[in-house]
Scaffold this active site. Sequence first.
Site, PDB file in Angstrom:
ATOM      1  N   HIS A   3       9.344 -31.004  15.227  1.00  0.00           N
ATOM      2  CA  HIS A   3       9.965 -33.035  15.052  1.00  0.00           C
ATOM      3  C   HIS A   3       8.239 -33.446  15.652  1.00  0.00           C
ATOM      4  CE1 HIS A   3      10.967 -37.300  16.358  1.00  0.00           C
ATOM      5  NE2 HIS A   3      12.254 -36.782  15.104  1.00  0.00           N
TER       6      HIS A   3
ATOM      7  N   ASP B 115      13.000 -27.837  22.588  1.00  0.00           N
ATOM      8  CA  ASP B 115      13.697 -28.953  21.925  1.00  0.00           C
ATOM      9  C   ASP B 115      15.124 -29.052  21.053  1.00  0.00           C
ATOM     10  OD1 ASP B 115      14.381 -30.880  21.004  1.00  0.00           O
ATOM     11  OD2 ASP B 115      12.671 -31.135  19.720  1.00  0.00           O
TER      12      ASP B 115
ATOM     13  N   GLN C  68      18.818 -31.266  18.209  1.00  0.00           N
ATOM     14  CA  GLN C  68      19.693 -30.692  17.102  1.00  0.00           C
ATOM     15  C   GLN C  68      20.864 -29.961  17.742  1.00  0.00           C
ATOM     16  OE1 GLN C  68      20.148 -33.451  14.750  1.00  0.00           O
ATOM     17  NE2 GLN C  68      18.303 -33.642  14.731  1.00  0.00           N
TER      18      GLN C  68
ATOM     19  N   LYS D  36      21.992 -38.841  19.486  1.00  0.00           N
ATOM     20  CA  LYS D  36      22.719 -37.809  19.419  1.00  0.00           C
ATOM     21  C   LYS D  36      24.346 -37.091  19.284  1.00  0.00           C
ATOM     22  CE  LYS D  36      17.933 -36.682  17.587  1.00  0.00           C
ATOM     23  NZ  LYS D  36      17.534 -37.299  15.965  1.00  0.00           N
TER      24      LYS D  36
ATOM     25  N   CYS E 212      10.156 -37.251  10.221  1.00  0.00           N
ATOM     26  CA  CYS E 212       9.739 -37.446  11.499  1.00  0.00           C
ATOM     27  C   CYS E 212       8.577 -35.700  12.063  1.00  0.00           C
ATOM     28  CB  CYS E 212       9.837 -37.566  13.066  1.00  0.00           C
ATOM     29  SG  CYS E 212      10.214 -39.277  12.986  1.00  0.00           S
TER      30      CYS E 212
HETATM   31  N1  7TS Z   1      13.856 -33.293  17.942  1.00  0.00           N
HETATM   32  C1  7TS Z   1      14.661 -32.957  16.992  1.00  0.00           C
HETATM   33  C2  7TS Z   1      14.641 -32.163  16.668  1.00  0.00           C
HETATM   34  C3  7TS Z   1      14.467 -33.922  16.606  1.00  0.00           C
HETATM   35  O1  7TS Z   1      15.793 -33.920  15.655  1.00  0.00           O
HETATM   36  C4  7TS Z   1      14.372 -36.217  16.900  1.00  0.00           C
HETATM   37  C5  7TS Z   1      14.838 -36.484  16.449  1.00  0.00           C
HETATM   38  C6  7TS Z   1      13.600 -35.573  18.302  1.00  0.00           C
HETATM   39  C7  7TS Z   1      13.279 -34.515  18.408  1.00  0.00           C
HETATM   40  C8  7TS Z   1      13.914 -37.162  19.005  1.00  0.00           C
HETATM   41  O2  7TS Z   1      14.877 -37.461  19.101  1.00  0.00           O
HETATM   42  P1  7TS Z   1      14.566 -38.589  20.047  1.00  0.00           P
HETATM   43  O3  7TS Z   1      15.812 -39.389  20.802  1.00  0.00           O
HETATM   44  O4  7TS Z   1      13.203 -38.361  21.401  1.00  0.00           O
HETATM   45  O5  7TS Z   1      14.357 -39.525  19.194  1.00  0.00           O
HETATM   46  N2  7TS Z   1      15.419 -36.497  15.136  1.00  0.00           N
HETATM   47  C9  7TS Z   1      15.640 -37.339  14.321  1.00  0.00           C
HETATM   48  C10 7TS Z   1      15.485 -36.837  12.671  1.00  0.00           C
HETATM   49  O6  7TS Z   1      15.929 -35.922  12.398  1.00  0.00           O
HETATM   50  N3  7TS Z   1      16.481 -38.328  12.357  1.00  0.00           N
HETATM   51  O7  7TS Z   1      16.106 -39.181  12.909  1.00  0.00           O
HETATM   52  C11 7TS Z   1      15.448 -38.642  13.991  1.00  0.00           C
END
Ligand code: 7TS
Length: 417
Positions: free
Chosen positions: A130, A208, A211, A234, A374
Site C-alpha cells: 500500500h 504492515d 489487513q 479496519k 492506494c
Molecule cells: N496498509 C494496508 C495494507 C492497507 O490496506 C491500508 C488501507 C493502509 C496501510 C492504510 O491504512 P490507514 O488506516 O493508515 O489509512 N487500505 C485501504 C484500502 O484497501 N481501501 O481503503 C483503504
Amino acid sequence: MPQAVSAARAAGALAVRDDFPILSRRFDGRALIYLDSAATSQKPAVVIEAVAEHLRSHNANVHRGVYALAQEADAAYEGARAKIAAFAGWDAQGTILTKNVTEAINLVAHAWGRAHLGEGEAVLITEMEHHANIVPWQVLCRERGARLRYLAIDERGELSLGQLDSELARGDVRMVAVAHVSNVLGTINPVAEIVARARAAGAVTLVDGAQAVPHMPVDAHALGADFYAWTGHKALGPTGVGVLHGRHELLERMEPFLTGGDMIASVDFQRATWNELPFKFEAGTPPVAEAVGLGAAVDYLAALGMERVRAHELELTGYMLERLREVEGLSIVGPPEASARGGLASFSLDGIHAHDVAELADRGGVCIRAGHHCAQPLMRRLGVPATARASVGVYNEPHEIDALVEALRAGRELFGL
Ligand code: 7TS
C-alpha cells in the site's frame, strides 16, 4: 440454496450481523450489503456505546489531572492500550497509539530511518505494498541517499524467498518492510520467515498488519518483527487510532517523531528531555475516546475468537472465489485458493471499467470498492489501471456474495455482454 452456501452455514458461520446497527439501514428499500471491509470495517454497537459512554461519563484529558475524573480518563486510555497490545501479542509499553497505520509507518521511517539509514544502503519492500508502506521509504531513501528496492510478485501474486535471500546477500539492506496481507491481491505473506531471514542478515523489519490483525489470529511477538503496525478502523474500531508495536531496544534509542506536550520529561528554554516509552512517541493529546473504542473492538473480536473469525471469513472467501468465477469474463488477481489469502478478491470484468463495475454493484445494493486501492505500483505491475474489489468481515453472509454475483451478471447484460 447453492451447496456452498449450506456448507458455509453448516461450518458454524458467525451470525453477528445484528450486532452492527448500520447494517439495518436500507437503501432504496434494500438491506445494506457491505463488501468493503478492507477499506474500513463497520462498527458493532458495543464499540459505538463504549465511545459514547467514555465521552458522556469519563471524559478528561489524560496524563495530567489529579482529580478523580482525570484519573478515570487515564485508566480508560491506558486500559485500552493494554488490551490493544495484548490482542496482538505485544507489551503495553512498546505499543504506541498513532492516528492510523500510515502515521505508524511514518514514525518508523522518520525516527528509526533518519538515524540508521546511510548513503548507499537500502530499504527492501515489495511490489504489493500500500502507498503507506512505499512513500515514507521513498522520501527517506531520497533524503539519505539510500536505495529503495522491491521484491517482485509472481503469477500467483506471491513473493519469492529466493529473491529475498539474494537481495539480503547484497549486504546493504538495513530495513525490510512488508505487508502481512495484501489489500489488493489478498496474499498472506510468510512474514515469520521473511523476518527471520532479514534478521539473520542484520536488517530491521516492519510488518504492515492493517489487513491481517482484524481477520486472523496475530501474535506479533511470535512473528518476531521489530515493528508491527496496524490500524483501528479496519478492526471494528473508530477512525483516528492506529497502532505501532515496537521492540524496546529500538524504540529506546530512537529520537521522537513528533514533539510537543506529553512526550517530554522536562523542557528548558533551549532544550528538552524525553518522556519514557510509550509516551515519548505520543506528542499532544492522544486519541483517547478512539482508543477506548478500539479497546472495546478488540474485546469484541477476542470474545468471538480470532480462530472463528478466520474460519468464518475463509468460508466466505472460498465461496466468493467460487461464485465470482462463474461470472463470464471475470478474472481475479492473487492466489487462487482461499487458504492462501485474506478475505478479499480483486477482479476485472472484460469490457467494463472497474469504476463501472462498482457502480453496477451499487445498483444491486452492494458496496464494493474500485480503483488503484492506494497501490499504484502494483497496478502498474499487474498491467491494469484499476480493479474492483469485494472484501468481507465478520458480519457478512453468503447471500451477500450471491447479491454481488447477481448484480455483476445484470451489469454485463446492461452492457450488452
Ligand atoms: N496498509 C494496508 C495494507 C492497507 O490496506 C491500508 C488501507 C493502509 C496501510 C492504510 O491504512 P490507514 O488506516 O493508515 O489509512 N487500505 C485501504 C484500502 O484497501 N481501501 O481503503 C483503504
